[in-house]
Design an enzyme around this catalytic site. Structure first.
Site, mmCIF file in Angstrom:
data_model
loop_
_atom_site.group_PDB
_atom_site.id
_atom_site.type_symbol
_atom_site.label_atom_id
_atom_site.label_comp_id
_atom_site.label_asym_id
_atom_site.label_seq_id
_atom_site.Cartn_x
_atom_site.Cartn_y
_atom_site.Cartn_z
ATOM 1 N N LYS A 79 0.820 -1.228 0.000
ATOM 2 C CA LYS A 79 0.000 0.000 0.000
ATOM 3 C C LYS A 79 0.845 1.266 0.000
ATOM 4 C CE LYS A 79 -2.334 -1.028 3.714
ATOM 5 N NZ LYS A 79 -1.842 -2.411 3.947
ATOM 6 N N THR A 80 1.844 1.311 0.883
ATOM 7 C CA THR A 80 2.643 2.537 0.999
ATOM 8 C C THR A 80 3.402 2.819 -0.297
ATOM 9 O OG1 THR A 80 2.877 2.253 3.392
ATOM 10 C CG2 THR A 80 4.475 3.681 2.296
ATOM 11 N N GLU A 135 -3.511 6.093 1.265
ATOM 12 C CA GLU A 135 -3.309 4.729 1.738
ATOM 13 C C GLU A 135 -4.384 4.436 2.785
ATOM 14 O OE1 GLU A 135 0.041 2.183 4.276
ATOM 15 O OE2 GLU A 135 0.640 3.977 3.162
#
Length: 444
Positions: free
Chosen positions: A106-107, A149
């Site tokens: 995600k990051t 995110e």
């Protein structure tokens, strides 16, 4: 509350940019809290009921106990207490938005999307769970799409939605136990992913990850990205090298152009492809977006280049569950160097659930040094110890895996044995990164 956290500090920056007066507190002073104060955000060290005087809203995560003195004092004083996910939902609903969900990546994917959009001139806002070097921050304020995110560790995420949901994968992280940030079962967690997707206008899902399409059946529109045949956005002609991978991007079998990701590993090709797909969906010029992405070196603690020591390349990576660990080891192998890993298991419960998989994921490294488990506020579990990982690896034939609880011993060992063709990767979600910093600061 907890303003020194990577997510809360991003909220603080975004709210301040909108003209709000923002202050916060955390248990200890850190580099991040000092940066916030330099930016004009008041940070108090420690927690106490007095912090809620003369404020209108208190933002807290679901991990904060409901009987915490600050929360109790706020409710008694009539101060509005807002969960952080409620706030994120408000930001996602305010205009064009991209929400990145999934167990892994995600990051990095959120950072790549924001960098690609910014490079193409679309001026995004961003909320990221890591420091993006191009922005010098975990937040960016712009007038274009809002890229965020969305962390499944807060169960309230399932009630949110956005314009474009980017769904990277779904596994069994943050499952089990009685913590506020854990789901009871993997099925419950995956149902949460499905609800977020159903609340969104469209979903861009990874075609390479089994089972995602079933979780996206409630989406109004489905688009797929990946290396698999039939994906709407597809990466082909991959040409990996020690520094990254060059590839061609197709949209519904028509070429969009050449792209490159300056991070090794197939998983980063997938992340970059997701970013270029989002850029294309929002009308960005492909070449400008691809150029910005090619120069991207990764967010903090995600394949972060810390420096060198005696010619050895030093990398720090947040990988802490088996899939992430395996991907990081494979990325290190792509460099062609001798792969040396310092691994810090994260949480007793996670280790209990996955130590055999963690051991198997580390088998590809040439040398593995395993630290003690980072508790992350958990109580120890009887019989769960870092040596479960080392003993399984040894039993499977690995001849260079060692349990090394003393960090000074790890540093002495690495400093005494580093070679120019090594890649040394500190790996884990705890504070193992400090070893990478100490090793690189002692470069010779």
């Amino acid at each position: 509350m907890g303003i020194g956290g990577i997510g809360m500090s991003a909220f603080a920056r975004l709210l301040r940019s909108r003209g709000h007066h923002v202050s916060g507190c955390d248990a200890a002073e850190t580099d991040l809290t000092r940066t916030l104060e330099h930016e004009g955000i008041t940070v108090t060290v420690g927690h106490g009921a007095a912090h809620v005087a003369d404020i209108d809203v208190l933002v807290a995560s679901e991990a904060v106990p409901k009987d915490h003195p600050e929360l109790v004092a706020a409710r008694e004083a009539g101060v509005r207490v807002r969960p952080r996910m409620e706030l994120l939902g408000e930001l996602l609903a305010a205009g064009p938005s991209v929400g990145v969900i999934g167990t892994h990546g995600k990051t990095t994917t959120t950072s790549m999307i924001a960098v690609a959009l910014e490079g193409a001139g679309l001026d995004p806002s961003a909320f990221v769970g890591g420091i993006v070097p191009e922005f010098g921050s975990n937040a960016r304020v712009g007038h274009g799409p809002f890229v965020a995110e969305v962390d499944e560790s807060d169960r309230a995420f399932a009630e949110l939605g956005c314009e474009t949901a980017v769904f990277t994968n779904a596994e069994d992280d943050h499952v089990g136990g009685n913590q506020a940030t854990y789901w009871e079962t993997v099925e419950e967690q995956h149902a949460g992913f499905a609800r977020f997707v159903a609340h969104s206008r469209r979903v861009l899902l990874c075609a390479d990850w089994p089972g995602l399409e079933a979780l996206c059946s409630g989406a109004a529109q489905q688009l797929r990205y990946g290396l698999s045949e039939g994906a709407d956005y597809r990466a082909v002609d991959l040409r990996p090298d020690p520094e990254g991978t060059t590839f061609k991007v197709l949209y519904q079998d028509a070429p969009l152009g050449q792209a490159r990701v300056g991070l090794p590993g197939t998983h980063n090709v997938q992340n970059a492809l997701a970013a270029l797909a989002v850029a294309h969906l929002y009308g960005a010029d492909f070449e400008r977006a691809a150029s910005a992405l090619a120069a991207f070196g990764g967010p903090g603690r995600r394949w972060q280049r810390m420096g060198t020591f005696k010619g050895a390349l030093i990398i720090d990576d947040y990988a802490h569950n088996a899939t992430k660990v395996r991907a990081a080891v494979e990325a290190a192998q792509q460099t062609g160097r001798r792969v040396r890993v310092v691994f810090q298991p994260h949480r007793y419960l996670r280790t209990q659930q996955s130590w055999p998989r963690l051991a198997d994921a580390l088998m590809g490294a040439d040398e593995v040094l395993v630290l003690d488990i980072a508790a992350a506020s958990e109580d120890p579990i009887e019989g769960i110890h870092a040596t479960l990982i080392t003993e399984r690896m040894t039993a499977q034939g690995h001849t260079a895996v060692h349990y090394r609880p003393e960090r000074a011993d790890v540093l002495r060992h690495l400093r005494g044995t580093a070679q120019p063709d090594d890649i040394i990767v500190t790996m884990g979600a705890g504070d193992v990164w400090k070893l990478a910093r100490e090793l690189s600061e002692g470069a010779q």
